[in-house]
Write a protein that holds these residues in place. Sequence first.
Motif, mmCIF file in Angstrom:
data_model
loop_
_atom_site.group_PDB
_atom_site.id
_atom_site.type_symbol
_atom_site.label_atom_id
_atom_site.label_comp_id
_atom_site.label_asym_id
_atom_site.label_seq_id
_atom_site.Cartn_x
_atom_site.Cartn_y
_atom_site.Cartn_z
ATOM 1 N N THR A 144 0.833 -1.162 -0.161
ATOM 2 C CA THR A 144 0.009 0.050 0.084
ATOM 3 C C THR A 144 1.017 1.217 -0.020
ATOM 4 O O THR A 144 1.966 1.101 0.714
ATOM 5 N N LEU A 145 0.328 2.073 -0.695
ATOM 6 C CA LEU A 145 1.142 3.460 -1.065
ATOM 7 C C LEU A 145 0.957 4.244 0.335
ATOM 8 O O LEU A 145 0.325 5.214 0.027
ATOM 9 N N LEU A 146 1.211 3.864 1.416
ATOM 10 C CA LEU A 146 1.113 4.560 2.647
ATOM 11 C C LEU A 146 2.426 5.215 3.282
ATOM 12 O O LEU A 146 3.397 4.588 3.510
ATOM 13 N N LEU A 147 2.623 6.545 3.057
ATOM 14 C CA LEU A 147 4.110 7.066 3.313
ATOM 15 C C LEU A 147 4.197 7.384 4.759
ATOM 16 O O LEU A 147 3.209 7.592 5.480
ATOM 17 N N PRO A 148 5.416 7.363 5.091
ATOM 18 C CA PRO A 148 5.783 7.676 6.641
ATOM 19 C C PRO A 148 5.098 8.904 7.023
ATOM 20 O O PRO A 148 5.285 9.761 6.277
ATOM 21 N N GLY A 149 4.399 8.928 8.287
ATOM 22 C CA GLY A 149 3.777 10.163 8.675
ATOM 23 C C GLY A 149 2.349 10.498 8.377
ATOM 24 O O GLY A 149 1.666 11.581 8.842
ATOM 25 N N HIS A 150 1.986 9.745 7.003
ATOM 26 C CA HIS A 150 0.644 9.931 6.794
ATOM 27 C C HIS A 150 -0.368 8.873 7.229
ATOM 28 O O HIS A 150 0.143 7.986 7.750
ATOM 29 N N GLU A 151 -1.325 9.424 7.690
ATOM 30 C CA GLU A 151 -2.482 8.667 8.283
ATOM 31 C C GLU A 151 -3.521 7.955 6.938
ATOM 32 O O GLU A 151 -4.111 6.718 7.542
ATOM 33 N N GLU A 152 -3.485 8.088 5.988
ATOM 34 C CA GLU A 152 -4.111 7.517 4.731
ATOM 35 C C GLU A 152 -3.347 7.295 3.722
ATOM 36 O O GLU A 152 -2.242 8.108 3.521
ATOM 37 N N PRO A 153 -3.425 6.350 2.939
ATOM 38 C CA PRO A 153 -2.833 6.046 1.876
ATOM 39 C C PRO A 153 -2.852 7.144 0.710
ATOM 40 O O PRO A 153 -3.929 7.844 0.569
ATOM 41 N N LEU A 154 -2.006 7.444 -0.146
ATOM 42 C CA LEU A 154 -2.269 8.210 -1.466
ATOM 43 C C LEU A 154 -3.125 7.694 -2.130
ATOM 44 O O LEU A 154 -3.314 6.559 -2.547
ATOM 45 N N ALA A 155 -4.175 8.945 -2.897
ATOM 46 C CA ALA A 155 -4.931 8.189 -3.755
ATOM 47 C C ALA A 155 -5.164 9.141 -5.011
ATOM 48 O O ALA A 155 -6.491 8.706 -5.763
ATOM 49 N N ASP A 156 -4.284 9.742 -5.329
ATOM 50 C CA ASP A 156 -4.429 10.598 -6.708
ATOM 51 C C ASP A 156 -3.043 10.634 -7.150
ATOM 52 O O ASP A 156 -2.026 10.643 -6.673
ATOM 53 N N GLY A 157 -3.078 9.923 -8.489
ATOM 54 C CA GLY A 157 -1.957 9.887 -9.247
ATOM 55 C C GLY A 157 -1.073 10.957 -9.438
ATOM 56 O O GLY A 157 0.134 10.937 -9.421
ATOM 57 N N TRP A 158 -1.750 12.160 -9.777
ATOM 58 C CA TRP A 158 -0.493 13.341 -9.842
ATOM 59 C C TRP A 158 -0.116 13.819 -8.617
ATOM 60 O O TRP A 158 1.354 14.261 -8.753
ATOM 61 N N GLN A 159 -0.688 13.658 -7.439
ATOM 62 C CA GLN A 159 -0.019 13.915 -6.370
ATOM 63 C C GLN A 159 1.245 12.868 -5.926
ATOM 64 O O GLN A 159 2.316 13.303 -5.531
ATOM 65 N N ILE A 160 1.063 11.614 -6.352
ATOM 66 C CA ILE A 160 2.004 10.734 -6.266
ATOM 67 C C ILE A 160 3.218 10.949 -7.001
ATOM 68 O O ILE A 160 4.544 11.026 -6.701
ATOM 69 N N LYS A 161 2.963 11.421 -8.328
ATOM 70 C CA LYS A 161 4.002 11.917 -9.380
ATOM 71 C C LYS A 161 4.903 12.899 -8.693
ATOM 72 O O LYS A 161 6.309 13.137 -8.707
ATOM 73 N N GLU A 162 4.103 14.162 -8.061
ATOM 74 C CA GLU A 162 4.762 15.012 -7.629
ATOM 75 C C GLU A 162 5.717 14.801 -6.253
ATOM 76 O O GLU A 162 6.787 15.299 -6.126
ATOM 77 N N GLU A 163 5.165 13.937 -5.458
ATOM 78 C CA GLU A 163 5.783 13.720 -4.209
ATOM 79 C C GLU A 163 6.799 12.504 -4.332
ATOM 80 O O GLU A 163 7.986 12.424 -3.651
ATOM 81 N N LEU A 164 6.700 11.558 -5.349
ATOM 82 C CA LEU A 164 7.614 10.403 -5.480
ATOM 83 C C LEU A 164 8.351 10.215 -6.713
ATOM 84 O O LEU A 164 8.796 9.466 -7.228
ATOM 85 N N ASP A 165 8.426 11.647 -7.480
ATOM 86 C CA ASP A 165 9.019 11.540 -8.824
ATOM 87 C C ASP A 165 10.400 11.169 -8.788
ATOM 88 O O ASP A 165 10.943 10.321 -9.646
ATOM 89 N N HIS A 166 11.347 11.073 -7.807
ATOM 90 C CA HIS A 166 12.579 10.873 -7.705
ATOM 91 C C HIS A 166 12.836 9.391 -7.208
ATOM 92 O O HIS A 166 14.067 8.833 -7.395
ATOM 93 N N VAL A 167 11.887 8.807 -6.762
ATOM 94 C CA VAL A 167 12.077 7.313 -6.370
ATOM 95 C C VAL A 167 11.423 6.196 -6.890
ATOM 96 O O VAL A 167 11.532 4.946 -6.876
ATOM 97 N N LEU A 168 10.403 6.875 -7.824
ATOM 98 C CA LEU A 168 9.672 5.757 -8.626
ATOM 99 C C LEU A 168 10.348 5.643 -10.178
ATOM 100 O O LEU A 168 10.636 6.782 -10.730
ATOM 101 N N ASP A 169 9.913 4.768 -10.812
ATOM 102 C CA ASP A 169 10.100 4.792 -12.307
ATOM 103 C C ASP A 169 9.099 5.149 -13.340
ATOM 104 O O ASP A 169 8.982 5.417 -14.311
ATOM 105 N N ALA A 170 7.687 4.769 -12.708
ATOM 106 C CA ALA A 170 6.497 5.113 -13.430
ATOM 107 C C ALA A 170 5.464 5.328 -12.377
ATOM 108 O O ALA A 170 5.295 4.719 -11.405
ATOM 109 N N VAL A 171 4.432 6.184 -12.742
ATOM 110 C CA VAL A 171 3.366 6.363 -11.962
ATOM 111 C C VAL A 171 2.079 6.256 -13.124
ATOM 112 O O VAL A 171 1.851 6.618 -14.110
ATOM 113 N N VAL A 172 1.273 5.193 -12.637
ATOM 114 C CA VAL A 172 0.103 4.809 -13.319
ATOM 115 C C VAL A 172 -1.216 5.571 -12.951
ATOM 116 O O VAL A 172 -1.658 5.095 -11.767
ATOM 117 N N ASP A 173 -1.570 6.599 -13.541
ATOM 118 C CA ASP A 173 -2.682 7.495 -13.003
ATOM 119 C C ASP A 173 -4.034 6.681 -13.397
ATOM 120 O O ASP A 173 -4.260 7.141 -14.645
#
Length: 206
Positions: A144-173
Motif C-alpha cells: 500500500t502506498l502509505l507514506l511515513p507520517g501519513h494517516e491515509e494512503p495516497l489516492a491521487d496519481g498526480w500527487q504521487i508523481k509530484e511527491e515520489l518523482d525521484h524514487v519511482l520509475d513510473a506512475v500509473v494514474d
Amino acid sequence: MARYFDVHPVDPQPRAVAQITAMLREGALIAYPTDSSYALGCRTDYHEGTDRIRAVRRLDDKHHFTLVCADFAQLGQLVRLDNSAFRAIKAATPGPYTFILPATQEVPRRLAHPKKKTVGVRIPDDRVAQAILRELGEPLLSSTLLLPGHEEPLADGWQIKEELDHVLDAVVDGGEVLAQPTTVVDWSEGYPQVVREGAGDPARFA
C-alpha cells in the motif's frame, strides 16, 4: 523522473498497459491504482524492488509484502488453502481484502514472512490493475502506498508523481481511488482473524 501514464479507469489503453508491463519486466518500481488505494508494485523476481519499497515506506524486514494476483487460479498457486478458506476467500474476491496464508514453494523465501513462512495475497477489483496483471502474466509484489507520517494512503496519481518523482520509475494514474488500505485477514492458523479494518467489510470474516 518517473514516467507518467494517464490511463482510463474503465477502459485502459492497451498501448499504455503494454508500455507499463514492459517497464516492469525491465525492473521498474511503479505506483498503480487498486480498489482501495494506490500501491507500489514490481515483479517478484526484481530483488531490489523489496528494498526500494521498504525505503519509500520506511518499513522493517518484518513487513508482510502482498502478492497481487489477476485471478483465483494464480492466487491458489502461491498459498495453501483448506476448504473453508477456499470458499470464503473465493466469495470475497476480487475485492479490497488482503489474506495472510501459508506460502507454497512457488513463493521465493525472501518474500515470505521470515518466521511464519506466510505471505499476503489479494485480487483487486480495479480495471487498470487487472489489465496490468493480465498483460504481465504473473503476480505483482506490492505494498500500500502509505507514506511515513501519513494517516491515509495516497489516492491521487498526480500527487504521487509530484511527491515520489525521484524514487519511482513510473506512475500509473487511473483516476482518484479510495484513500483506504485493504482489510487484512490472517488465515494462517486455519481460521480468519481480522488484523486490520480497511476498505473491505470485515463483518464477513468476524
